[in-house]
Design a protein around this motif. Structure first.
Motif, PDB file in Angstrom:
ATOM      1  N   ASN A 127       0.812  -1.208   0.000  1.00 54.53           N
ATOM      2  CA  ASN A 127       0.000   0.000   0.000  1.00 54.53           C
ATOM      3  C   ASN A 127       0.848   1.261   0.000  1.00 54.53           C
ATOM      4  OD1 ASN A 127      -2.741  -0.779  -0.312  1.00 54.53           O
ATOM      5  ND2 ASN A 127      -2.647  -1.692   1.715  1.00 54.53           N
ATOM      6  N   SER A 128       2.017   1.198   0.589  1.00 56.51           N
ATOM      7  CA  SER A 128       2.943   2.328   0.513  1.00 56.51           C
ATOM      8  C   SER A 128       3.377   2.560  -0.933  1.00 56.51           C
ATOM      9  CB  SER A 128       4.155   2.066   1.409  1.00 56.51           C
ATOM     10  OG  SER A 128       5.084   3.107   1.304  1.00 56.51           O
ATOM     11  N   ALA A 129       3.668   1.468  -1.657  1.00 57.05           N
ATOM     12  CA  ALA A 129       4.041   1.588  -3.070  1.00 57.05           C
ATOM     13  C   ALA A 129       2.878   2.133  -3.909  1.00 57.05           C
ATOM     14  CB  ALA A 129       4.501   0.238  -3.609  1.00 57.05           C
ATOM     15  N   LEU A 130       1.666   1.752  -3.569  1.00 59.95           N
ATOM     16  CA  LEU A 130       0.481   2.235  -4.292  1.00 59.95           C
ATOM     17  C   LEU A 130       0.152   3.679  -3.965  1.00 59.95           C
ATOM     18  CD1 LEU A 130      -1.957  -0.804  -3.975  1.00 59.95           C
ATOM     19  CD2 LEU A 130      -0.808  -0.001  -6.050  1.00 59.95           C
ATOM     20  N   SER A 131       0.662   4.202  -2.865  1.00 62.87           N
ATOM     21  CA  SER A 131       0.277   5.532  -2.403  1.00 62.87           C
ATOM     22  C   SER A 131       0.606   6.624  -3.424  1.00 62.87           C
ATOM     23  CB  SER A 131       0.913   5.854  -1.050  1.00 62.87           C
ATOM     24  OG  SER A 131       2.312   5.986  -1.186  1.00 62.87           O
ATOM     25  N   GLY A 132       1.610   6.407  -4.251  1.00 64.53           N
ATOM     26  CA  GLY A 132       1.932   7.373  -5.292  1.00 64.53           C
ATOM     27  C   GLY A 132       0.860   7.505  -6.354  1.00 64.53           C
ATOM     28  N   PHE A 133       0.003   6.508  -6.455  1.00 64.25           N
ATOM     29  CA  PHE A 133      -1.101   6.515  -7.416  1.00 64.25           C
ATOM     30  C   PHE A 133      -2.433   6.845  -6.751  1.00 64.25           C
ATOM     31  CE2 PHE A 133       1.967   3.308  -8.837  1.00 64.25           C
ATOM     32  CZ  PHE A 133       2.284   3.812 -10.088  1.00 64.25           C
ATOM     33  N   ALA A 134      -2.441   6.871  -5.431  1.00 62.14           N
ATOM     34  CA  ALA A 134      -3.695   6.937  -4.691  1.00 62.14           C
ATOM     35  C   ALA A 134      -4.287   8.331  -4.638  1.00 62.14           C
ATOM     36  CB  ALA A 134      -3.484   6.407  -3.269  1.00 62.14           C
ATOM     37  N   ALA A 135      -5.589   8.356  -4.560  1.00 65.30           N
ATOM     38  CA  ALA A 135      -6.338   9.597  -4.396  1.00 65.30           C
ATOM     39  C   ALA A 135      -7.552   9.315  -3.536  1.00 65.30           C
ATOM     40  CB  ALA A 135      -6.769  10.136  -5.757  1.00 65.30           C
ATOM     41  N   ILE A 136      -7.923  10.287  -2.723  1.00 62.13           N
ATOM     42  CA  ILE A 136      -9.152  10.194  -1.946  1.00 62.13           C
ATOM     43  C   ILE A 136     -10.290  10.643  -2.854  1.00 62.13           C
ATOM     44  CG2 ILE A 136     -10.429  11.084   0.039  1.00 62.13           C
ATOM     45  CD1 ILE A 136      -7.720  11.261   1.489  1.00 62.13           C
ATOM     46  N   LEU A 137     -11.215   9.744  -3.110  1.00 62.09           N
ATOM     47  CA  LEU A 137     -12.291  10.017  -4.057  1.00 62.09           C
ATOM     48  C   LEU A 137     -13.446  10.773  -3.433  1.00 62.09           C
ATOM     49  CD1 LEU A 137     -12.336   6.558  -5.867  1.00 62.09           C
ATOM     50  CD2 LEU A 137     -11.033   8.607  -6.458  1.00 62.09           C
ATOM     51  N   ILE A 138     -13.674  10.575  -2.143  1.00 64.86           N
ATOM     52  CA  ILE A 138     -14.766  11.243  -1.439  1.00 64.86           C
ATOM     53  C   ILE A 138     -14.198  11.808  -0.142  1.00 64.86           C
ATOM     54  CG2 ILE A 138     -17.017  10.991  -0.339  1.00 64.86           C
ATOM     55  CD1 ILE A 138     -17.520   8.571  -2.152  1.00 64.86           C
ATOM     56  N   GLU A 139     -14.225  13.107   0.001  1.00 64.39           N
ATOM     57  CA  GLU A 139     -13.742  13.745   1.225  1.00 64.39           C
ATOM     58  C   GLU A 139     -14.705  13.485   2.378  1.00 64.39           C
ATOM     59  OE1 GLU A 139     -10.799  15.272   1.547  1.00 64.39           O
ATOM     60  OE2 GLU A 139     -10.332  15.029  -0.585  1.00 64.39           O
TER      61      GLU A 139
END
Length: 121
Positions: free
Chosen positions: A108-120
């Motif tokens: 999940n740390s590696a994926l964090s560069g691609f991650a976005a919060i879709l709903i605040e």
């Protein structure tokens, strides 16, 4: 923010990004199993990994056959390449590499560069 009409489109985008960035080098094939598509949860970053199995092969280990051979060498202390492979991996003993290990936090740390919060929140 990207909006996805379906999960397969999101998966194709993610794989295209990881391949472009060299994360899927060496002609490795990756299977992504989508078990369910649900609504995004507020405050949660996506993509995220929920589960997995087995350790990631070391870089430049020779593809899946080289990885299988590496595991075989590490399991045999008397093998003529055993010490050389330990040194190459930066290990003192073969016990320091567990091919069955899986670190969800590391993925999940590696994926964090691609991650976005879709709903605040």
């Amino acid at each position: 923010m990207r909006e996805w009409t379906n999960c397969s489109r999101a998966a194709r985008w993610f794989l295209s990004q990881t391949t472009v960035n060299g994360l899927c080098a060496g002609n490795w094939e990756h299977d992504i199993l989508v078990e369910a598509v649900t609504d995004a949860e507020p405050g949660i970053a996506y993509p995220r990994c929920l589960t997995g199995r087995r350790a990631c092969p070391p870089e430049d280990c020779g593809g899946m056959w080289g990885y299988e051979y590496l595991i075989e060498i590490l399991a045999a202390p008397g093998h003529e390449e055993h010490d050389e492979r330990l040194e190459w991996l930066g290990l003192d003993t073969a016990d320091q590499f567990d091919p069955a290990a899986f670190d969800l936090a590391e993925v999940n740390s590696a994926l964090s560069g691609f991650a976005a919060i879709l709903i605040e929140n």
